[in-house]
Design an enzyme around this catalytic site. Structure first.
Site, mmCIF file in Angstrom:
data_model
loop_
_atom_site.group_PDB
_atom_site.id
_atom_site.type_symbol
_atom_site.label_atom_id
_atom_site.label_comp_id
_atom_site.label_asym_id
_atom_site.label_seq_id
_atom_site.Cartn_x
_atom_site.Cartn_y
_atom_site.Cartn_z
ATOM 1 N N THR A 185 0.835 -1.193 0.000
ATOM 2 C CA THR A 185 0.000 0.000 0.000
ATOM 3 C C THR A 185 0.877 1.253 0.000
ATOM 4 O O THR A 185 2.048 1.165 0.347
ATOM 5 C CB THR A 185 -0.796 -0.035 1.326
ATOM 6 O OG1 THR A 185 -1.662 -1.122 1.271
ATOM 7 C CG2 THR A 185 -1.569 1.219 1.601
ATOM 8 N N ARG A 213 -12.781 -8.428 -0.732
ATOM 9 C CA ARG A 213 -11.998 -8.331 0.505
ATOM 10 C C ARG A 213 -11.613 -6.866 0.778
ATOM 11 O O ARG A 213 -11.201 -6.137 -0.118
ATOM 12 C CB ARG A 213 -10.750 -9.196 0.356
ATOM 13 C CG ARG A 213 -9.802 -9.156 1.543
ATOM 14 C CD ARG A 213 -8.702 -8.152 1.330
ATOM 15 N NE ARG A 213 -7.749 -8.156 2.423
ATOM 16 C CZ ARG A 213 -6.874 -7.175 2.645
ATOM 17 N NH1 ARG A 213 -6.847 -6.124 1.854
ATOM 18 N NH2 ARG A 213 -6.042 -7.249 3.645
ATOM 19 N N VAL A 214 -11.771 -6.423 2.018
ATOM 20 C CA VAL A 214 -11.342 -5.074 2.417
ATOM 21 C C VAL A 214 -10.408 -5.220 3.608
ATOM 22 O O VAL A 214 -10.712 -5.965 4.544
ATOM 23 C CB VAL A 214 -12.544 -4.181 2.801
ATOM 24 C CG1 VAL A 214 -12.073 -2.810 3.242
ATOM 25 C CG2 VAL A 214 -13.521 -4.060 1.642
ATOM 26 N N GLY A 215 -9.275 -4.531 3.575
ATOM 27 C CA GLY A 215 -8.311 -4.604 4.673
ATOM 28 C C GLY A 215 -8.456 -3.434 5.622
ATOM 29 O O GLY A 215 -9.571 -3.020 5.960
ATOM 30 N N ASP A 216 -7.344 -2.881 6.044
ATOM 31 C CA ASP A 216 -7.354 -1.785 7.020
ATOM 32 C C ASP A 216 -7.331 -0.405 6.368
ATOM 33 O O ASP A 216 -7.716 0.585 7.000
ATOM 34 C CB ASP A 216 -6.121 -1.901 7.924
ATOM 35 C CG ASP A 216 -4.843 -1.849 7.097
ATOM 36 O OD1 ASP A 216 -4.675 -2.713 6.207
ATOM 37 O OD2 ASP A 216 -4.022 -0.933 7.302
ATOM 38 N N THR A 235 0.539 0.167 7.273
ATOM 39 C CA THR A 235 0.602 -0.696 6.090
ATOM 40 C C THR A 235 0.953 -2.103 6.549
ATOM 41 O O THR A 235 1.573 -2.274 7.597
ATOM 42 C CB THR A 235 1.626 -0.174 5.065
ATOM 43 O OG1 THR A 235 1.851 -1.193 4.068
ATOM 44 C CG2 THR A 235 2.972 0.164 5.687
ATOM 45 N N GLY A 236 0.559 -3.090 5.762
ATOM 46 C CA GLY A 236 0.822 -4.476 6.136
ATOM 47 C C GLY A 236 -0.435 -5.295 5.948
ATOM 48 O O GLY A 236 -1.352 -4.864 5.240
ATOM 49 N N GLY A 238 -3.847 -6.319 6.428
ATOM 50 C CA GLY A 238 -4.996 -5.659 7.030
ATOM 51 C C GLY A 238 -5.737 -6.503 8.046
ATOM 52 O O GLY A 238 -6.214 -5.986 9.063
HETATM 53 N N1 ASP Z 1 -2.838 -2.837 4.483
HETATM 54 C C1 ASP Z 1 -3.187 -3.201 3.142
HETATM 55 C C2 ASP Z 1 -4.355 -4.149 3.154
HETATM 56 O O1 ASP Z 1 -4.382 -5.047 3.979
HETATM 57 C C3 ASP Z 1 -2.064 -3.814 2.390
HETATM 58 C C4 ASP Z 1 -0.747 -3.140 2.543
HETATM 59 O O2 ASP Z 1 -0.532 -2.310 3.414
HETATM 60 O O3 ASP Z 1 0.126 -3.420 1.750
HETATM 61 O O4 ASP Z 1 -5.207 -4.024 2.307
#
Ligand code: ASP
Length: 303
Positions: A185, A213-216, A235-236, A238
Site C-alpha cells: 500500500t 476483501r477489504v483490509g485496514d 501498512t501491512g 490488514g
Molecule cells: N494494508 C493493506 C491491506 O491489507 C495492504 C498493505 O498495506 O500493503 O489491504
C-alpha cells in the site's frame, strides 16, 4: 530534528514488504507534497498529492500498480483521507478508476464518509471521475508470483491455509491454478505550517485475497487516523492490523505524550515477526517511519 511552530513535516511510505529501492518514488511523492504545501498550505491536499504520485508510479500496490485479484483479471482498490479540519472520506472495492485517493477525497464532500463497491463506482461515474482499466506487465508478474506462492507449501498469508482461497473462491471465473502474500500500500502523513495534520492512503489490497476483501486501509482508526496531536498511517496485512485498531492506538500513545519513535516501536511490537507491518506518523514536534519487513519511505522536515 524536531519541528518548530511554522515548520512542516511530510512522511511518505511505499508499503511494508515493498522493495526499498523504490525509495526514489517516495522521495518524488514527498517533493510533490512540498510543492502542494507551497501552493495551498493544506496538510490534506499535500498528503493526497503525494499519494497520487505513488498511485501513478505503477510499481506500488495502489492505483496503476494495484494488485490483480486471484482471477488474474479483477482489480479492487481502497483509499482513505482524513484531516484535522474535519474532512474524512474513504472508498473500498472500487474498480476501473484512476487515483482512488481522489475519489476518497470526493466522498468527504458528500453526506457520507465511506462508499464501497458498486455504489462507490457509480458515484465515481456520477462525478465524472477519470477511469483507468489498463493492466500492466508489472501487475501480471506480481499475480504470477502470488499464484506461485499459493501453489507452494509455505503459507502465502501468515496464519492462513493456502487451500482456504480455493475453498471460499468467489470470483466469477473458475480458479485455474493449483494451491500450496504480498503487501505494499502507499500512504502519506503531513503536518502543515499552520499546525493542521492530514493523512491519505491507497491500496490494491493485500494479496492473495478473495473478491470483495477489504483490509485496514479504508478503515478509520485501523489504517489511518488524524487528530490534533498528529497523523498516523499503517501498512501491512490488514486482517491483523484491524484487530489492533493500529493507527488510532499509536495516535493515542502520541497524544498521551509518548515520544513518536517509541510509539511506532510499540505499535510494530504488537505483531508477530512473520506478519508484515509498517507505520508512518507525524506529531507536533516529530516525524518517523518504522516497519518490521523493509519499507521504502521518505521523510522531509522543514523545522
Ligand atoms: N494494508 C493493506 C491491506 O491489507 C495492504 C498493505 O498495506 O500493503 O489491504
Amino acid at each position: 530534528m524536531s519541528i518548530t511552530q511554522g515548520g512542516y513535516a511530510i512522511v511518505v511510505h511505499g508499503g511494508a514488504g515493498s522493495p526499498c529501492d523504490y525509495k526514489d518514488g517516495c522521495e518524488q511523492a514527498a517533493g510533490r507534497a512540498v510543492e502542494e504545501l507551497g501552493i495551498s498550505g493544506d496538510a490534506l491536499e499535500a498528503a493526497i498529492a503525494a499519494v497520487t504520485v505513488l498511485e501513478d508510479d505503477g510499481r506500488f500496490n495502489a492505483g496503476r500498480g494495484a494488485a490483480l485479484g486471484l482471477d488474474g483479471a479483477t482489480v479492487e482498490m481502497d483509499a482513505s483521507v482524513m484531516d484535522t479540519r474535519g474532512r474524512l472520506g474513504a472508498v473500498a472495492c472500487v474498480q476501473g478508476i484512476e487515483n482512488p485517493v481522489l475519489l476518497a477525497r470526493a466522498v468527504a464532500d458528500t453526506p457520507h464518509w465511506f462508499l464501497a463497491g458498486d455504489g462507490a463506482n457509480r458515484f465515481a461515474h456520477a462525478i465524472r471521475h477519470p477511469t483507468w482499466d489498463k493492466i500492466s506487465e508489472h501487475q501480471r508478474e506480481q499475480h504470477r508470483q502470488i499464484v506461485k506462492k499459493l501453489a507452494g507449501s509455505a503459507q502465502a498469508m501468515p496464519g492462513v491455509d493456502n487451500q482456504a482461497f480455493l475453498r471460499f473462491w468467489n470470483y466469477e471465473k473458475a480458479a485455474d491454478f493449483p494451491v500450496g502474500a504480498a503487501c505494499d500500500t502507499v500512504g502519506a502523513v503531513v503536518r502543515a505550517p499552520d499546525g493542521h495534520f492530514g493523512v491519505a492512503a491507497s491500496t490494491g489490497g493485500s494479496a492473495p485475497s478473495l473478491l470483495g476483501r477489504v483490509g485496514d486501509t479504508p478503515i478509520i482508526g485501523s489504517g489511518f487516523y488524524a487528530g490534533p496531536a498528529g497523523a498516523v498511517a499503517a501498512t501491512g496485512i490488514g486482517e491483523y492490523i484491524v484487530r489492533h485498531l493500529l493507527a488510532h492506538r499509536v495516535y493515542s500513545w502520541i497524544e498521551d505524550g509518548m515520544p513518536l519513535e517509541q510509539a511506532l516501536q510499540r505499535g510494530i511490537a504488537l505483531f508477530d515477526k512473520n506478519v508484515e507491518v509498517g507505520l508512518i506518523a507525524v506529531s507536533r514536534l516529530e516525524a518517523g517511519a518504522l516497519s518490521n519487513s523493509g519499507m521504502p519511505f521518505a521523510k522531509l522536515i522543514q523545522p
